[in-house]
Design an enzyme around this catalytic site. Structure first.
Site, PDB file in Angstrom:
ATOM      1  N   HIS A 126      -4.835   5.092  -8.187  1.00  0.00           N
ATOM      2  CA  HIS A 126      -4.361   4.119  -7.200  1.00  0.00           C
ATOM      3  C   HIS A 126      -2.879   4.363  -6.946  1.00  0.00           C
ATOM      4  O   HIS A 126      -2.156   4.802  -7.834  1.00  0.00           O
ATOM      5  CB  HIS A 126      -4.537   2.697  -7.736  1.00  0.00           C
ATOM      6  CG  HIS A 126      -5.959   2.359  -8.006  1.00  0.00           C
ATOM      7  ND1 HIS A 126      -6.855   2.112  -6.993  1.00  0.00           N
ATOM      8  CD2 HIS A 126      -6.652   2.276  -9.159  1.00  0.00           C
ATOM      9  CE1 HIS A 126      -8.046   1.876  -7.528  1.00  0.00           C
ATOM     10  NE2 HIS A 126      -7.951   1.977  -8.834  1.00  0.00           N
ATOM     11  N   CYS A 167      -3.880   5.774  -2.586  1.00  0.00           N
ATOM     12  CA  CYS A 167      -3.463   5.055  -1.383  1.00  0.00           C
ATOM     13  C   CYS A 167      -1.976   5.288  -1.144  1.00  0.00           C
ATOM     14  O   CYS A 167      -1.196   5.380  -2.092  1.00  0.00           O
ATOM     15  CB  CYS A 167      -3.715   3.555  -1.557  1.00  0.00           C
ATOM     16  SG  CYS A 167      -5.468   3.163  -1.534  1.00  0.00           S
TER      17      CYS A 167
END
Length: 417
Positions: A126, A167
Site C-alpha cells: 500500500h 497506490c
C-alpha cells in the site's frame, strides 16, 4: 553488450496479514522468475513477512498462488528478511549495502554492489502520496530518493531500475533525478492501484493489475530481445485497458533516465530459461483480469465474507464487532483531521488533491500524526488514502510545519479511539 558486473535484485513485500495475501504472492512469484532466469540466489535479497503460506486461514498450507489456478510460487523462495525484520529502515540499509545499519539477528544479507553492477528493485504494498508502507514502519519518498542519490554519488552501481506497485506510487519516484536510474510506477502520483483475482476458497485477492501484467510479460518474452521501453509500452497498454474494462483508472508511469529504455531486460533480470516460457505461456495468456477492486476496500470485503460464512453466532458477532470497529476508527480519524484543519484555519485541506513537493516536511508532519494521533503501522487498515491526502494538503498549502504539528498535538488531547 551487457556489462561484466553482477546483477543484484531486491524484492520487498511491504505488508503482512491475510488481507494482503497478494503482496507476498507478488514477491514470491517475482523471485521464482529471476531465480529461474539465472540470477544467483546470493545476488537476490527477498524481504517478506512470511505469515501467509502457513496462516490458519490458508486452506492449502504451504501453498501461495498469484493467478487463478496458478502454480505454487512459495517453494524454495528465499527468506532473507521475515517478520519484524521487514522494515523501511532495513530495506534502505540492505539497498545501500550497509550491514552495520541492519537491525536483525542472524545473517544480514545486503546488496554488495560495485560501480559495474546493476540493481533491480521491486516493491509491492500500500502507498499514498509520498509514502510506501512496510509492516510496522513507513518508507517516505524523501528517504528513498536521498538513498538512491547517495548511492549514485558513491558509485554503488552502474545502473538501477525500480518497479514500485502501490497506490500513488508515482509520487515516490517523480523526484528521481539521477542519471542511470530508471523507475516504473504502477500508477500516476494521484491514482490508486487495484487488486484483482478474488479467490473464493481462500477468501482473498491473489494479485494486482500492474504486477499481474508485468510478471506475465516477463514470462512470455525473451529477456535478451525485449527492452525496458517495450515492457513499459506493454504495461501502459494492458494495465490501462484492464482498468478501463473495470471502470477505473490506473496508468503506469515512468521516471528518471529515459536513455535506459533501450536496455534489454536481461541486463538486470537474467535470461529467460526456455522451460519457464513454455510452462507458463500456454496457461497464463488465457487469463483475463477479473474482480478488480480498490485495495483500500479489500479488508472490508474479506471481513464481510468472513461474517457471511461464519455459522457460529458468537464468532460471527465478534467478526461484526471488528468490522464496525474498523469503520468507527476510520470515522474518528476523519474527525481528527477536520479538527486539525480548523485549528490552522485551512478547511480546503479536507477536499483538495495536491501533489507532494515538500517530501521532507511531509515526513515530519506524518510521523507526528502517527505518533500522537493514530499509529497506522500497528493497525494498517484504519488510515486511508483520503486521510493521508489531507496531511499532504496541509504541507503543501504554505503553512509552517510547526503550526501543523502544534495543531496535531492539540487535537490529540481531544480525540480518543
Amino acid at each position: 553488450m551487457a556489462s561484466k558486473g553482477k546483477q543484484w535484485v531486491l524484492l520487498a513485500a511491504g505488508s503482512n496479514g491475510w488481507e494482503d495475501y497478494a503482496v507476498q504472492a507478488n514477491v514470491c512469484h517475482a523471485y521464482q522468475i529471476v531465480h529461474q532466469n539465472g540470477v544467483p540466489d546470493e545476488q537476490i535479497v527477498v524481504m517478506m513477512y512470511d505469515d501467509v503460506a502457513y496462516e490458519q486461514q490458508n486452506p492449502f498450507p504451504g501453498n501461495i498462488i498469484n493467478v487463478p489456478n496458478g502454480p505454487n510460487v512459495y517453494p524454495g523462495v528465499l527468506k532473507d528478511y521475515t517478520g519484524t525484520d521487514v522494515s523501511a529502515e532495513n530495506f534502505l540499509a540492505v539497498l545501500r549495502g550497509d550491514s552495520a545499519a541492519v537491525k536483525k539477528t542472524g545473517p544480514k544479507k545486503v546488496i554488495q554492489s560495485g560501480e559495474n553492477d546493476t540493481i533491480f528493485i521491486y516493491l509491492s504494498d500500500h502507498g499514498n502520496k509520498g509514502f510506501f508502507h512496510f509492516p510496522n514502519s513507513t518508507l517516505y519518498a524523501h528517504d528513498l530518493i536521498q538513498t538512491v542519490k547517495a548511492m549514485s554519488q558513491s558509485h554503488k552501481f552502474s545502473k538501477m531500475v525500480i518497479y514500485l506497485e502501490a497506490c500513488c506510487s508515482g509520487s515516490m519516484l517523480d523526484h528521481l533525478s539521477e542519471s542511470n536510474v530508471y523507475a516504473v510506477s504502477s500508477c500516476k502520483p494521484d491514482e490508486y492501484t487495484y487488486a484483482c483475482f478474488f479467490n473464493k476458497e481462500r477468501n482473498t485477492f491473489l494479485s494486482d493489475m500492474f504486477t499481474f501484467n508485468w510478471l506475465q510479460h516477463m514470462e512470455t518474452v525473451k529477456l535478451t530481445m525485449t527492452s525496458f521501453g517495450e515492457q513499459f509500452s506493454y504495461l501502459e497498454k494492458h494495465v490501462s485497458k484492464d482498468a478501463r474494462k473495470a471502470g477505473v483508472t490506473e496508468t503506469p508511469c515512468h521516471y528518471g533516465d529515459k536513455r535506459m529504455l533501450k536496455l534489454m531486460l536481461s541486463e538486470f533480470l537474467g535470461e529467460s530459461s526456455k522451460s519457464v516460457s513454455e510452462a507458463y505461456t500456454s496457461q497464463s495468456l488465457n487469463i483475463q483480469v477479473s474482480d478488480v477492486v480498490d485495495t483500500a476496500e479489500v479488508p472490508l470485503i474479506i471481513q464481510e465474507n468472513r461474517i457471511n460464512n461464519e455459522q457460529d453466532p458468537e464468532k460471527r458477532q465478534a467478526l461484526e464487532r471488528q468490522y464496525e470497529d474498523l469503520k468507527r476508527k476510520r470515522k474518528t480519524v476523519d474527525e481528527a483531521l477536520q479538527k486539525i484543519t480548523e485549528c490552522v484555519n485551512t478547511s480546503q485541506a479536507l477536499t483538495e488533491k495536491r501533489e507532494v513537493t515538500r517530501t521532507y516536511e511531509l515526513k515530519v508532519v506524518a510521523e507526528h500524526f502517527r505518533k500522537t494521533i493514530f499509529n497506522w503501522e500497528e493497525e494498517p487498515f484504519v488510515v486511508t488514502h483520503s486521510h493521508l491526502q489531507v496531511l499532504v494538503n496541509l504541507c503543501e498549502c504554505g503553512l509552517e510545519v510547526e503550526s501543523i504539528t502544534e495543531a496535531i498535538t492539540h487535537v490529540s488531547r481531544e480525540i480518543t479511539f
